[in-house]
Design a protein around this motif. Sequence first.
Motif, PDB file in Angstrom:
ATOM      1  N   LEU A   9       0.846  -1.202   0.000  1.00 32.60           N
ATOM      2  CA  LEU A   9       0.000   0.000   0.000  1.00 32.60           C
ATOM      3  C   LEU A   9       0.878   1.247   0.000  1.00 32.60           C
ATOM      4  N   ASP A  10       0.498   2.258  -0.782  1.00 37.21           N
ATOM      5  CA  ASP A  10       1.319   3.465  -0.921  1.00 37.21           C
ATOM      6  C   ASP A  10       0.543   4.715  -0.533  1.00 37.21           C
ATOM      7  N   GLY A  11       1.305   5.762  -0.234  1.00 35.97           N
ATOM      8  CA  GLY A  11       0.777   7.111  -0.123  1.00 35.97           C
ATOM      9  C   GLY A  11      -0.219   7.318   0.999  1.00 35.97           C
ATOM     10  N   PRO A  12      -1.122   8.293   0.804  1.00 39.63           N
ATOM     11  CA  PRO A  12      -2.094   8.664   1.846  1.00 39.63           C
ATOM     12  C   PRO A  12      -3.000   7.519   2.277  1.00 39.63           C
ATOM     13  N   GLU A  13      -3.126   6.496   1.425  1.00 40.81           N
ATOM     14  CA  GLU A  13      -3.975   5.374   1.796  1.00 40.81           C
ATOM     15  C   GLU A  13      -3.469   4.668   3.045  1.00 40.81           C
ATOM     16  N   ARG A  14      -2.168   4.806   3.326  1.00 43.22           N
ATOM     17  CA  ARG A  14      -1.639   4.175   4.539  1.00 43.22           C
ATOM     18  C   ARG A  14      -2.246   4.817   5.791  1.00 43.22           C
ATOM     19  N   HIS A  15      -2.456   6.137   5.746  1.00 39.65           N
ATOM     20  CA  HIS A  15      -3.096   6.806   6.873  1.00 39.65           C
ATOM     21  C   HIS A  15      -4.580   6.451   6.960  1.00 39.65           C
ATOM     22  N   ARG A  16      -5.220   6.332   5.806  1.00 42.44           N
ATOM     23  CA  ARG A  16      -6.630   5.935   5.803  1.00 42.44           C
ATOM     24  C   ARG A  16      -6.778   4.532   6.399  1.00 42.44           C
ATOM     25  N   ARG A  17      -5.879   3.639   6.011  1.00 43.77           N
ATOM     26  CA  ARG A  17      -5.928   2.279   6.555  1.00 43.77           C
ATOM     27  C   ARG A  17      -5.719   2.282   8.068  1.00 43.77           C
ATOM     28  N   ALA A  18      -4.767   3.080   8.552  1.00 39.53           N
ATOM     29  CA  ALA A  18      -4.521   3.157   9.996  1.00 39.53           C
ATOM     30  C   ALA A  18      -5.769   3.642  10.732  1.00 39.53           C
ATOM     31  N   ALA A  19      -6.458   4.634  10.147  1.00 40.52           N
ATOM     32  CA  ALA A  19      -7.678   5.146  10.776  1.00 40.52           C
ATOM     33  C   ALA A  19      -8.759   4.071  10.824  1.00 40.52           C
ATOM     34  N   GLU A  20      -8.922   3.331   9.738  1.00 38.56           N
ATOM     35  CA  GLU A  20      -9.897   2.242   9.723  1.00 38.56           C
ATOM     36  C   GLU A  20      -9.514   1.158  10.731  1.00 38.56           C
ATOM     37  N   PHE A  21      -8.238   0.839  10.812  1.00 39.91           N
ATOM     38  CA  PHE A  21      -7.747  -0.174  11.741  1.00 39.91           C
ATOM     39  C   PHE A  21      -8.130   0.186  13.168  1.00 39.91           C
ATOM     40  N   LEU A  22      -7.875   1.422  13.564  1.00 41.60           N
ATOM     41  CA  LEU A  22      -8.171   1.845  14.932  1.00 41.60           C
ATOM     42  C   LEU A  22      -9.672   1.947  15.178  1.00 41.60           C
ATOM     43  N   THR A  23     -10.412   2.401  14.182  1.00 39.75           N
ATOM     44  CA  THR A  23     -11.869   2.480  14.319  1.00 39.75           C
ATOM     45  C   THR A  23     -12.465   1.106  14.570  1.00 39.75           C
ATOM     46  N   ILE A  24     -12.025   0.122  13.809  1.00 37.70           N
ATOM     47  CA  ILE A  24     -12.568  -1.226  13.956  1.00 37.70           C
ATOM     48  C   ILE A  24     -12.114  -1.848  15.271  1.00 37.70           C
ATOM     49  N   ALA A  25     -10.827  -1.703  15.594  1.00 39.64           N
ATOM     50  CA  ALA A  25     -10.317  -2.298  16.830  1.00 39.64           C
ATOM     51  C   ALA A  25     -11.078  -1.767  18.038  1.00 39.64           C
ATOM     52  N   LYS A  26     -11.318  -0.470  18.075  1.00 41.99           N
ATOM     53  CA  LYS A  26     -12.079   0.107  19.191  1.00 41.99           C
ATOM     54  C   LYS A  26     -13.537  -0.322  19.145  1.00 41.99           C
ATOM     55  N   GLY A  27     -14.070  -0.466  17.932  1.00 44.94           N
ATOM     56  CA  GLY A  27     -15.467  -0.851  17.801  1.00 44.94           C
ATOM     57  C   GLY A  27     -15.737  -2.257  18.303  1.00 44.94           C
ATOM     58  N   VAL A  28     -14.941  -3.221  17.861  1.00 44.81           N
ATOM     59  CA  VAL A  28     -15.178  -4.600  18.304  1.00 44.81           C
ATOM     60  C   VAL A  28     -14.827  -4.776  19.776  1.00 44.81           C
ATOM     61  N   TRP A  29     -13.927  -3.959  20.271  1.00 48.90           N
ATOM     62  CA  TRP A  29     -13.519  -4.047  21.678  1.00 48.90           C
ATOM     63  C   TRP A  29     -14.683  -3.688  22.611  1.00 48.90           C
ATOM     64  N   SER A  30     -15.481  -2.725  22.198  1.00 52.57           N
ATOM     65  CA  SER A  30     -16.463  -2.144  23.121  1.00 52.57           C
ATOM     66  C   SER A  30     -17.898  -2.567  22.873  1.00 52.57           C
ATOM     67  N   GLN A  31     -18.145  -3.298  21.793  1.00 47.43           N
ATOM     68  CA  GLN A  31     -19.540  -3.642  21.511  1.00 47.43           C
ATOM     69  C   GLN A  31     -19.630  -4.927  20.698  1.00 47.43           C
ATOM     70  N   SER A  32     -20.725  -5.616  20.854  1.00 50.67           N
ATOM     71  CA  SER A  32     -21.016  -6.762  19.994  1.00 50.67           C
ATOM     72  C   SER A  32     -21.926  -6.307  18.860  1.00 50.67           C
ATOM     73  N   GLY A  33     -22.009  -7.117  17.822  1.00 49.10           N
ATOM     74  CA  GLY A  33     -22.834  -6.731  16.678  1.00 49.10           C
ATOM     75  C   GLY A  33     -22.256  -5.556  15.916  1.00 49.10           C
ATOM     76  N   PHE A  34     -20.935  -5.412  15.935  1.00 47.52           N
ATOM     77  CA  PHE A  34     -20.292  -4.268  15.287  1.00 47.52           C
ATOM     78  C   PHE A  34     -20.098  -4.559  13.800  1.00 47.52           C
ATOM     79  N   THR A  35     -20.535  -3.625  12.973  1.00 44.71           N
ATOM     80  CA  THR A  35     -20.390  -3.747  11.521  1.00 44.71           C
ATOM     81  C   THR A  35     -19.697  -2.508  10.973  1.00 44.71           C
ATOM     82  N   TYR A  36     -18.772  -2.742  10.068  1.00 46.43           N
ATOM     83  CA  TYR A  36     -18.030  -1.618   9.479  1.00 46.43           C
ATOM     84  C   TYR A  36     -17.628  -2.016   8.067  1.00 46.43           C
ATOM     85  N   GLU A  37     -17.816  -1.105   7.135  1.00 47.07           N
ATOM     86  CA  GLU A  37     -17.372  -1.335   5.764  1.00 47.07           C
ATOM     87  C   GLU A  37     -16.499  -0.173   5.338  1.00 47.07           C
ATOM     88  N   GLY A  38     -15.207  -0.415   5.213  1.00 47.68           N
ATOM     89  CA  GLY A  38     -14.268   0.609   4.816  1.00 47.68           C
ATOM     90  C   GLY A  38     -13.587   0.252   3.509  1.00 47.68           C
TER      91      GLY A  38
END
Length: 305
Positions: free
Chosen positions: A132-161
Motif C-alpha cells: 500500500l502506498d501514499g495517503p492510503e496508509r493513513h486511511r488504513r490506519a484510521a480504519e484499523f483503529l476504528t474497527i479495533a475500538k469498535g469490536v472491543w467495546s460492543q457486539s454486533g459491530f459492523t463496518y465497511e471501509g
Amino acid sequence: MAVEFHITLPTRARRRRPFPEHLTDPARPVLGHAPADPYDHIAQVARAAELAGLSGAVVPFDPDGEESFIVAGGVLRRSRHLRVAAEFHPAIATPVYAAKLSVSLARFSGDRLDWKLGDLDPLTARAHGDFLDGPERHRRAAEFLTIAKGVWSQSGFTYEGRHFQVLEGGFASVLDDGVPSPLGGRPFPRVHLSGTSPEELDLSAEHAEVHLFDPWDDIESAVERLPGLKYGVRLRVAAREDAAEARDLEGDLVGSYDNVAAGIREFVSRGVTIFHLEATPHLEETYRIGEHLLPLLTKESADVH
C-alpha cells in the motif's frame, strides 16, 4: 502534572558471553546445564526499569528483532507495575485479531498494555508483503483503529471501509450461557501515535491518547491541532557525572546528569509529559537513569515518576 518515563527495550536480544556448543546443541544435552535464554537480557532490562522507578517500557517494532507483541506479553507477565507499549503497524493482522490478542494481554496484566502504532518505510513494507502506498496508509490506519475500538467495546459491530470490513463482529460482555466473556469489559489500550504531517496529526486527533514527537519537531505548532492529548518525546539520552565524561557519547540529550535533567525540564515546560527514552548499553543505562537522573527530577516534583 504527572510525568512518565518509559525505557525502550532491546528487541534484538543478546548474550553477554558465547555459550560453548555442547551447552546449546539440543542433540548433545549436558546434565545440569540449559541453553541460554534469548529473552533473558530483555527481561533484565525490564526488571531494571521497574526497580529504577520508571513508569513503563516501549517494545519497538524491529523487522530483524523479536516480535513486539510476544516480548510485551513476556514483560507484562514478569512485571507488576510497568506499562508496556507494543509497537506494530496496521498490516500486522486484521484489526479484530489485533484487538483480541491485546484484550488477552490486558486481561493477564491488569490493563497495563499500550499500543504504539507506527509505519514502515517502503522497502521494509514490501518485504513484509505490504504494498500500500501514499495517503492510503493513513486511511488504513484510521480504519484499523476504528474497527479495533469498535469490536472491543460492543457486539454486533459492523463496518465497511476501503481496507477492512467487519460484519456483526465484536466482543460480547456476556456469553450465551450467561457467563461473563473473557474478552468484554476491559479499557482499550492507550494509543501512542506520532508524526507531524497533516494526515498524521489528524489521525492522532481522532484516535490517540498520546502523540509522540522527535526532539527537533516544532512541538508548539503541532499541539494546537491536538487539544486534549498527552504529548511525548522520543529521546536518546547519555548522562554521566560531568560533561567531560559524556563528551564522546551519542544521543539527543548528552551531558552531565544536571544538564540532561535541565533538558528534560525544558520539554516539560513545553507541555511534554511522556518520555520514551533510549540508552545503550540498555541494562547499565537503565539503572543509571533510575539512580542518578530521576532523583534530580523528582526532587522538584513528587508527580514525576
